[in-house]
Design a protein around this motif. Structure first.
Motif, PDB file in Angstrom:
ATOM      1  N   LEU B  96       0.817  -1.208   0.000  1.00  0.00           N
ATOM      2  CA  LEU B  96       0.000   0.000   0.000  1.00  0.00           C
ATOM      3  C   LEU B  96       0.854   1.263   0.000  1.00  0.00           C
ATOM      4  CD1 LEU B  96      -3.137  -0.562   2.253  1.00  0.00           C
ATOM      5  CD2 LEU B  96      -2.988  -0.357  -0.217  1.00  0.00           C
ATOM      6  N   LEU B  99      -0.020   3.446  -3.935  1.00  0.00           N
ATOM      7  CA  LEU B  99      -1.463   3.224  -3.839  1.00  0.00           C
ATOM      8  C   LEU B  99      -2.056   2.566  -5.067  1.00  0.00           C
ATOM      9  CD1 LEU B  99      -2.689   6.387  -1.947  1.00  0.00           C
ATOM     10  CD2 LEU B  99      -2.257   4.103  -1.086  1.00  0.00           C
ATOM     11  N   THR B 100      -1.292   2.455  -6.128  1.00  0.00           N
ATOM     12  CA  THR B 100      -1.829   1.746  -7.293  1.00  0.00           C
ATOM     13  C   THR B 100      -0.977   0.533  -7.627  1.00  0.00           C
ATOM     14  OG1 THR B 100      -0.624   3.165  -8.824  1.00  0.00           O
ATOM     15  CG2 THR B 100      -2.860   3.834  -8.252  1.00  0.00           C
ATOM     16  N   ASP B 101      -0.245   0.054  -6.642  1.00  0.00           N
ATOM     17  CA  ASP B 101       0.592  -1.111  -6.892  1.00  0.00           C
ATOM     18  C   ASP B 101      -0.244  -2.339  -7.215  1.00  0.00           C
ATOM     19  OD1 ASP B 101       3.364  -0.518  -4.589  1.00  0.00           O
ATOM     20  OD2 ASP B 101       2.870   0.297  -6.551  1.00  0.00           O
ATOM     21  N   THR B 102       0.342  -3.214  -7.962  1.00  0.00           N
ATOM     22  CA  THR B 102      -0.350  -4.430  -8.392  1.00  0.00           C
ATOM     23  C   THR B 102      -0.442  -5.418  -7.239  1.00  0.00           C
ATOM     24  OG1 THR B 102       0.419  -4.147 -10.645  1.00  0.00           O
ATOM     25  CG2 THR B 102      -0.197  -6.370  -9.986  1.00  0.00           C
ATOM     26  N   GLN B 103      -1.590  -6.106  -7.172  1.00  0.00           N
ATOM     27  CA  GLN B 103      -1.739  -7.234  -6.266  1.00  0.00           C
ATOM     28  C   GLN B 103      -1.313  -8.493  -6.994  1.00  0.00           C
ATOM     29  OE1 GLN B 103      -4.954  -7.536  -3.066  1.00  0.00           O
ATOM     30  NE2 GLN B 103      -6.020  -6.822  -4.891  1.00  0.00           N
ATOM     31  N   PHE B 105      -1.462 -12.600  -6.889  1.00  0.00           N
ATOM     32  CA  PHE B 105      -2.220 -13.697  -6.299  1.00  0.00           C
ATOM     33  C   PHE B 105      -1.388 -14.972  -6.201  1.00  0.00           C
ATOM     34  CE2 PHE B 105      -6.679 -12.498  -5.800  1.00  0.00           C
ATOM     35  CZ  PHE B 105      -6.690 -11.255  -6.419  1.00  0.00           C
TER      36      PHE B 105
END
Lengths: 115, 114
Positions: B96, B99-103, B105
């Protein structure tokens, strides 16, 4: 509150044909939008994301999507389908700030590619 | 490969039992989110942990709980298992700080409740 609707649970195309997967969203705040792909028995892989910069977003594997605020849409396209594109695709939305990353997903679209 | 790992890969439990699922986040990530993906459905957000604190929760009952550890790995605990808890459980890690970082999975844990 946010929601995503993916139109068409199954899409079938021929190899080399245009791929178009439809996504409409609802959001009370400016949205962040994502497309993920899921291959069988695997997790999710990010194809592309819209984070309020350019409305036409280019992603991996030749995919792109266009954010259209007036239509509340974020459709995924690829000019020429490959057999390896066969998978399930998910559109997702989140708000920004500290809500970024809390994704609301659509139901998914299974893409089948015929030789 | 995303660098996010989950264990176990598969798990079979009976109704009423308790289960713990584990997630190791990608190096440098301080945020972990958990999702439940029922068969034929899109993933549903369960909760998110940021720097060891819960940072938002979806529409899941309190018998779904979690932890995040100082190394930012995470656990998902489910008590009093019900048949409808059968699903693929996915974790995703991100930072975080951007604020636009990739998640990213993980591959998921397939839970079957009999």
């Amino acid at each position: 509150a946010q929601s995503v609707t993916q139109l068409g649970s199954h899409v079938s195309v021929s190899e080399g044909a245009l791929v178009l997967l439809r996504c409409n969203y609802s959001s009370s705040v400016p949205p962040y939008l994502f497309w993920y792909v899921q291959y069988p028995n695997q997790g999710l892989q990010l194809l592309l994301k819209y984070t309020s910069a350019a409305t036409l977003v280019k992603g991996i594997n030749g995919f792109e999507a266009e954010f259209k605020k007036s239509e509340t849409s974020f459709h995924l396209t690829k000019p020429s389908a490959h057999m390896s594109d066969a998978a399930e695709y998910f559109c997702a939305v989140s708000a920004g700030g500290t809500s970024y990353g809390k994704l609301t997903f659509g139901q998914g679209t299974i893409l089948t590619v015929h030789p | 490969e995303t660098g996010v790992t989950q264990s176990p890969t598969h798990l079979i439990k009976t109704r009423g039992q308790q289960v713990t699922l584990r997630c190791s986040s990608q190096s440098g990530h301080n945020t972990v989110s958990w999702y439940q993906q029922a068969l034929g459905q899109g993933p549903q957000f369960i909760f998110q942990y940021y720097r060891e604190e819960e940072n938002g929760r979806g529409n899941f009952p309190p018998r779904f709980s979690g932890l995040q550890f100082p190394n930012y790995s995470s656990e998902l605990n489910v008590n009093a298992l019900e048949l409808d808890d059968s699903a693929l459980y996915l974790c995703a890690s991100s930072s975080l700080a951007g604020l636009t970082d990739t998640q990213y999975f993980g591959p998921g844990t397939r839970l079957t409740v009999l």
